[in-house]
Design a protein around this motif. Structure first.
Motif, PDB file in Angstrom:
ATOM      1  N   SER A   1     -20.746  22.504   6.912  1.00  0.00           N
ATOM      2  CA  SER A   1     -20.978  23.309   5.696  1.00  0.00           C
ATOM      3  C   SER A   1     -19.777  23.981   5.184  1.00  0.00           C
ATOM      4  O   SER A   1     -19.155  24.583   5.857  1.00  0.00           O
ATOM      5  CB  SER A   1     -21.941  24.497   5.921  1.00  0.00           C
ATOM      6  OG  SER A   1     -23.363  23.744   6.373  1.00  0.00           O
ATOM      7  N   ASN A   2     -19.402  23.835   4.024  1.00  0.00           N
ATOM      8  CA  ASN A   2     -18.370  24.686   3.365  1.00  0.00           C
ATOM      9  C   ASN A   2     -18.696  26.109   3.433  1.00  0.00           C
ATOM     10  O   ASN A   2     -19.976  26.494   3.586  1.00  0.00           O
ATOM     11  CB  ASN A   2     -18.227  24.209   1.842  1.00  0.00           C
ATOM     12  CG  ASN A   2     -17.851  22.615   1.534  1.00  0.00           C
ATOM     13  OD1 ASN A   2     -17.366  22.137   2.779  1.00  0.00           O
ATOM     14  ND2 ASN A   2     -17.946  22.152   0.558  1.00  0.00           N
TER      15      ASN A   2
ATOM     16  N   TYR B   1     -12.123  29.531  -0.034  1.00  0.00           N
ATOM     17  CA  TYR B   1     -12.933  28.593   0.161  1.00  0.00           C
ATOM     18  C   TYR B   1     -12.688  27.658   1.214  1.00  0.00           C
ATOM     19  O   TYR B   1     -11.712  26.895   1.066  1.00  0.00           O
ATOM     20  CB  TYR B   1     -13.683  27.825  -1.301  1.00  0.00           C
ATOM     21  CG  TYR B   1     -15.089  27.410  -1.133  1.00  0.00           C
ATOM     22  CD1 TYR B   1     -16.191  27.980  -1.356  1.00  0.00           C
ATOM     23  CD2 TYR B   1     -15.203  26.250  -1.205  1.00  0.00           C
ATOM     24  CE1 TYR B   1     -17.498  27.659  -1.481  1.00  0.00           C
ATOM     25  CE2 TYR B   1     -16.420  25.523  -1.034  1.00  0.00           C
ATOM     26  CZ  TYR B   1     -17.424  26.368  -1.102  1.00  0.00           C
ATOM     27  OH  TYR B   1     -18.702  25.760  -0.987  1.00  0.00           O
ATOM     28  N   ASP B   2     -13.423  27.240   2.189  1.00  0.00           N
ATOM     29  CA  ASP B   2     -13.202  26.442   2.972  1.00  0.00           C
ATOM     30  C   ASP B   2     -14.102  24.839   2.849  1.00  0.00           C
ATOM     31  O   ASP B   2     -15.260  25.012   2.890  1.00  0.00           O
ATOM     32  CB  ASP B   2     -13.725  26.928   4.450  1.00  0.00           C
ATOM     33  CG  ASP B   2     -12.820  26.589   5.658  1.00  0.00           C
ATOM     34  OD1 ASP B   2     -11.783  26.253   5.410  1.00  0.00           O
ATOM     35  OD2 ASP B   2     -13.114  27.117   6.814  1.00  0.00           O
ATOM     36  N   PHE B   3     -13.370  23.967   2.715  1.00  0.00           N
ATOM     37  CA  PHE B   3     -14.021  22.628   2.354  1.00  0.00           C
ATOM     38  C   PHE B   3     -13.887  22.042   4.000  1.00  0.00           C
ATOM     39  O   PHE B   3     -12.739  21.597   4.415  1.00  0.00           O
ATOM     40  CB  PHE B   3     -13.301  21.749   1.376  1.00  0.00           C
ATOM     41  CG  PHE B   3     -13.570  22.295   0.120  1.00  0.00           C
ATOM     42  CD1 PHE B   3     -14.490  22.205  -0.683  1.00  0.00           C
ATOM     43  CD2 PHE B   3     -12.483  23.386  -0.349  1.00  0.00           C
ATOM     44  CE1 PHE B   3     -14.478  22.672  -2.111  1.00  0.00           C
ATOM     45  CE2 PHE B   3     -12.481  23.804  -1.696  1.00  0.00           C
ATOM     46  CZ  PHE B   3     -13.423  23.527  -2.278  1.00  0.00           C
ATOM     47  N   ILE B   4     -15.119  21.664   4.452  1.00  0.00           N
ATOM     48  CA  ILE B   4     -14.996  20.858   5.720  1.00  0.00           C
ATOM     49  C   ILE B   4     -15.764  19.750   5.747  1.00  0.00           C
ATOM     50  O   ILE B   4     -16.765  19.426   5.338  1.00  0.00           O
ATOM     51  CB  ILE B   4     -15.692  21.979   6.907  1.00  0.00           C
ATOM     52  CG1 ILE B   4     -15.118  23.350   7.014  1.00  0.00           C
ATOM     53  CG2 ILE B   4     -15.669  21.464   8.180  1.00  0.00           C
ATOM     54  CD1 ILE B   4     -16.234  24.460   7.398  1.00  0.00           C
ATOM     55  N   ASN B   5     -15.017  18.647   6.345  1.00  0.00           N
ATOM     56  CA  ASN B   5     -15.629  17.145   6.119  1.00  0.00           C
ATOM     57  C   ASN B   5     -16.831  17.064   6.853  1.00  0.00           C
ATOM     58  O   ASN B   5     -17.448  16.244   6.431  1.00  0.00           O
ATOM     59  CB  ASN B   5     -14.430  16.219   6.603  1.00  0.00           C
ATOM     60  CG  ASN B   5     -14.189  16.431   8.147  1.00  0.00           C
ATOM     61  OD1 ASN B   5     -14.343  17.233   8.801  1.00  0.00           O
ATOM     62  ND2 ASN B   5     -14.008  15.068   8.971  1.00  0.00           N
TER      63      ASN B   5
ATOM     64  N   GLN C   1     -12.310  17.286  13.195  1.00  0.00           N
ATOM     65  CA  GLN C   1     -12.567  17.882  12.012  1.00  0.00           C
ATOM     66  C   GLN C   1     -11.466  18.128  11.033  1.00  0.00           C
ATOM     67  O   GLN C   1     -10.295  18.370  11.600  1.00  0.00           O
ATOM     68  CB  GLN C   1     -13.377  19.174  12.205  1.00  0.00           C
ATOM     69  CG  GLN C   1     -14.025  19.772  11.193  1.00  0.00           C
ATOM     70  CD  GLN C   1     -14.725  21.123  11.815  1.00  0.00           C
ATOM     71  OE1 GLN C   1     -14.226  22.395  11.597  1.00  0.00           O
ATOM     72  NE2 GLN C   1     -15.992  20.948  12.139  1.00  0.00           N
TER      73      GLN C   1
ATOM     74  N   ARG D   1     -10.216  20.507   7.758  1.00  0.00           N
ATOM     75  CA  ARG D   1     -10.325  21.678   6.802  1.00  0.00           C
ATOM     76  C   ARG D   1      -9.487  21.699   5.735  1.00  0.00           C
ATOM     77  O   ARG D   1      -8.470  21.604   6.105  1.00  0.00           O
ATOM     78  CB  ARG D   1     -10.724  22.699   7.611  1.00  0.00           C
ATOM     79  CG  ARG D   1     -11.663  22.987   8.336  1.00  0.00           C
ATOM     80  CD  ARG D   1     -11.737  24.326   9.252  1.00  0.00           C
ATOM     81  NE  ARG D   1     -12.962  24.483  10.266  1.00  0.00           N
ATOM     82  CZ  ARG D   1     -13.646  25.234  10.175  1.00  0.00           C
ATOM     83  NH1 ARG D   1     -13.306  26.722   9.419  1.00  0.00           N
ATOM     84  NH2 ARG D   1     -14.840  25.557  10.992  1.00  0.00           N
ATOM     85  N   TYR D   2     -10.219  22.029   4.409  1.00  0.00           N
ATOM     86  CA  TYR D   2      -9.019  22.400   3.500  1.00  0.00           C
ATOM     87  C   TYR D   2      -9.464  23.538   3.005  1.00  0.00           C
ATOM     88  O   TYR D   2     -10.596  23.792   2.647  1.00  0.00           O
ATOM     89  CB  TYR D   2      -9.097  21.246   2.084  1.00  0.00           C
ATOM     90  CG  TYR D   2      -8.272  21.874   1.267  1.00  0.00           C
ATOM     91  CD1 TYR D   2      -6.878  21.939   1.406  1.00  0.00           C
ATOM     92  CD2 TYR D   2      -8.901  22.206  -0.255  1.00  0.00           C
ATOM     93  CE1 TYR D   2      -5.904  22.475  -0.023  1.00  0.00           C
ATOM     94  CE2 TYR D   2      -8.048  22.669  -1.188  1.00  0.00           C
ATOM     95  CZ  TYR D   2      -7.044  22.657  -0.974  1.00  0.00           C
ATOM     96  OH  TYR D   2      -6.033  22.991  -2.250  1.00  0.00           O
ATOM     97  N   THR D   3      -8.486  24.477   2.870  1.00  0.00           N
ATOM     98  CA  THR D   3      -8.819  25.806   2.690  1.00  0.00           C
ATOM     99  C   THR D   3      -8.028  26.535   1.554  1.00  0.00           C
ATOM    100  O   THR D   3      -6.842  26.203   1.883  1.00  0.00           O
ATOM    101  CB  THR D   3      -8.670  26.729   4.071  1.00  0.00           C
ATOM    102  OG1 THR D   3      -9.226  26.367   5.159  1.00  0.00           O
ATOM    103  CG2 THR D   3      -9.215  28.342   3.868  1.00  0.00           C
TER     104      THR D   3
ATOM    105  N   SER E   1     -22.261  31.063   3.654  1.00  0.00           N
ATOM    106  CA  SER E   1     -22.364  29.579   3.605  1.00  0.00           C
ATOM    107  C   SER E   1     -23.822  28.980   3.884  1.00  0.00           C
ATOM    108  O   SER E   1     -24.681  29.896   4.481  1.00  0.00           O
ATOM    109  CB  SER E   1     -21.654  29.199   5.162  1.00  0.00           C
ATOM    110  OG  SER E   1     -21.927  27.909   5.409  1.00  0.00           O
TER     111      SER E   1
END
Lengths: 107, 370
Positions: free
Chosen positions: B359-360, B352-356, B331, B333-335, B57
């Motif tokens: 940090s991704n 891959y973790d997309f966090i609103n 929070q 998260r789209y993983t 990250s």
């Protein structure tokens, strides 16, 4: 303070009553079936509709994880593992026994 | 003082009732039934799982942890069994930990009921009790708020609890029910408004908490299952937050369907936590009463093509907490994770973790059942 005391009794009381209701739902039927041999015809029909060990193995293991092949563990290990998974998956003993028998027969 | 006495009386009453109840069950079985019982020799299996985890990250990456979780399962006879799990973990700092995840005895009362006790995995929902082991969890990480406690964010249920309960399953026509009812030492309220569910430090108020889950499988030949869990207990002590209570409502969903175009796997859980309105000294504005309700959820869809070792896993997880607390933040998260199954119980996972609002992160995990 009185209200608190009632709550202390009430909460576990509901818990115990729920348990007893569960027991009564299942207990008497088993005893009647065992005491009445003439009910075997009815039981035969029921058994025919019940899923087999291989069906139970395929459906229940797959709910959480990939289905293990029968040769993944020894017969002795399967007995212990299926007993554990019965508790985790909420199966009846009858269902777990069928799965265990299938796995050991296919091993 | 009176509260303590009432608590002791309640426990005694419960123990007596359970003892009586157990005896009644045994006596209800006639001798022939008892004679039919087959008592196996003790059987044992050493199973478990292991993971190796890498994370990157903000340009910094490295192996962050390795875990080994041996699970010991003993079947003493047809009635009695004992199961325990250890977690041995080492982090990249070489800080290590050994913890007892669960250690529980089981006594099977009849075809449908087992009594259990000890330290057991939280039965609320299904993620913690069934799905969290690395080789079963198809994603690179755990859902936030339900199993993830990274960066000081609390979760809305415990890992394990100390107590006893009853669980089992029964069929009704072509449908199946499973259930779990339990009592534990109960939750503990912290000065920042968060709740600890793990019974750590013992019972702080002589008031047990009660919880349970009922799962319903409407079709006997299907994996479709929906579950409802509830939990409630006093969280404060006589000296602090004495009237505070914690309640949890948890819903869960599970469906696995094999089709000609592949296997679809849907899983989800929703946790709703309510704490009695009260003021805390360590909130963002100290000693200000607020609505201390939180929720966490996840929904996961996995797809595995026919005859393929690859599986793609999409998960959305979400946490909502009050603005007044510092132990977490809203929070989402789209993983997305790609699994490669090298065996039925072993997979390489790249995700891959997309966090609103953070940090991704890239995650790589190797997980293997044992």
């Amino acid at each position: 303070m009185m209200k608190k005391s009632i709550r202390f009794i009430l909460r576990p009381g509901i818990f115990i009553v729920s348990i007893l209701l569960l027991v009564n739902c299942n207990g008497p039927k088993k005893i009647v079936e065992e005491q009445n041999p003439d009910s075997s015809l009815v039981q035969t029909d029921e058994i025919q509709m019940e899923p087999s060990g291989v069906q139970l193995w395929a459906n229940n293991c797959n709910r959480c994880h990939n289905t293990p092949p029968p040769k993944a563990y020894s017969d002795q290990e399967w007995v212990a593992i299926v007993n554990h998974m019965q508790k985790v998956g909420g199966l009846t003993v009858t269902e777990a026994d069928k799965i265990s028998e299938y796995l050991r027969a296919s091993n | 003082m009176e509260t303590a006495i009432n608590g002791k009386r309640t426990r005694l009453l419960i123990l007596l009732l359970l003892f009586h109840f157990s005896l009644a069950i045994l006596q209800a079985q006639d001798k022939e039934t008892i004679d039919k019982q087959v008592w196996y020799q003790k059987t044992f299996a050493l199973v478990g799982y292991t993971t190796l985890n890498y994370e990157s990250s903000n340009g910094d990456g490295g192996f962050i942890s390795a875990t080994y979780n041996p699970i010991f399962v003993y079947k003493v006879n047809d009635k009695l069994s004992f199961n325990a799990e250890l977690e041995v973990e080492v982090e990249d700092s070489w800080d290590g930990a050994v913890a007892l995840e669960f250690a529980e005895f089981n006594y099977q009362l009849n075809n449908n009921i087992a009594i259990y006790g000890g330290k057991f995995l939280s039965p609320l929902g299904t993620f913690q009790s069934r799905l969290h082991p690395g080789w079963i969890n198809k994603s690179i990480n755990n859902p936030i708020g339900i199993q993830n406690e990274l960066n000081g964010i609390k979760r809305l249920q415990g890992d394990s609890e100390l107590g006893f309960g009853l669980r089992g399953g029964f069929n009704s026509g072509s449908t199946h029910f499973n259930y779990d009812l339990y009592m534990t030492n109960g939750p503990r309220l912290n000065d920042d408004g968060s709740v600890d569910f793990d019974s750590s430090g013992g019972d702080n108020n002589n008031s047990p908490a009660v919880g349970g889950r009922v799962g319903f499988l409407p079709f006997s030949n299907s994996t479709f299952e929906i579950g409802v869990s509830a939990y409630g207990g006093r969280a404060g002590t006589a000296d602090a937050y004495s009237d505070a209570k914690v309640t949890l409502l948890v819903l869960d969903l599970n469906y696995v369907k094999g089709t000609e175009i592949g296997v679809f796997d849907i899983k989800g859980q929703y946790n709703n936590q309510k704490v009695s309105d009260t003021a805390f000294p360590e909130t963002i504005v100290p000693f200000q009463e607020f609505n201390n309700n939180s929720s966490a959820s996840y929904l996961q869809l996995a797809y595995r093509p026919p005859q393929s070792n690859f599986e793609i896993v999409n998960r959305v997880s979400n946490l909502n907490v009050p603005n007044e607390v510092a132990w977490g933040m809203d929070q989402t998260r789209y993983t997305i994770t790609l699994d490669y199954w090298v065996n039925w119980n072993a997979a390489f996972k790249v995700g891959y973790d997309f966090i609103n609002n953070d940090s991704n992160a890239l995650g790589i995990t190797f997980a293997m059942g044992l």
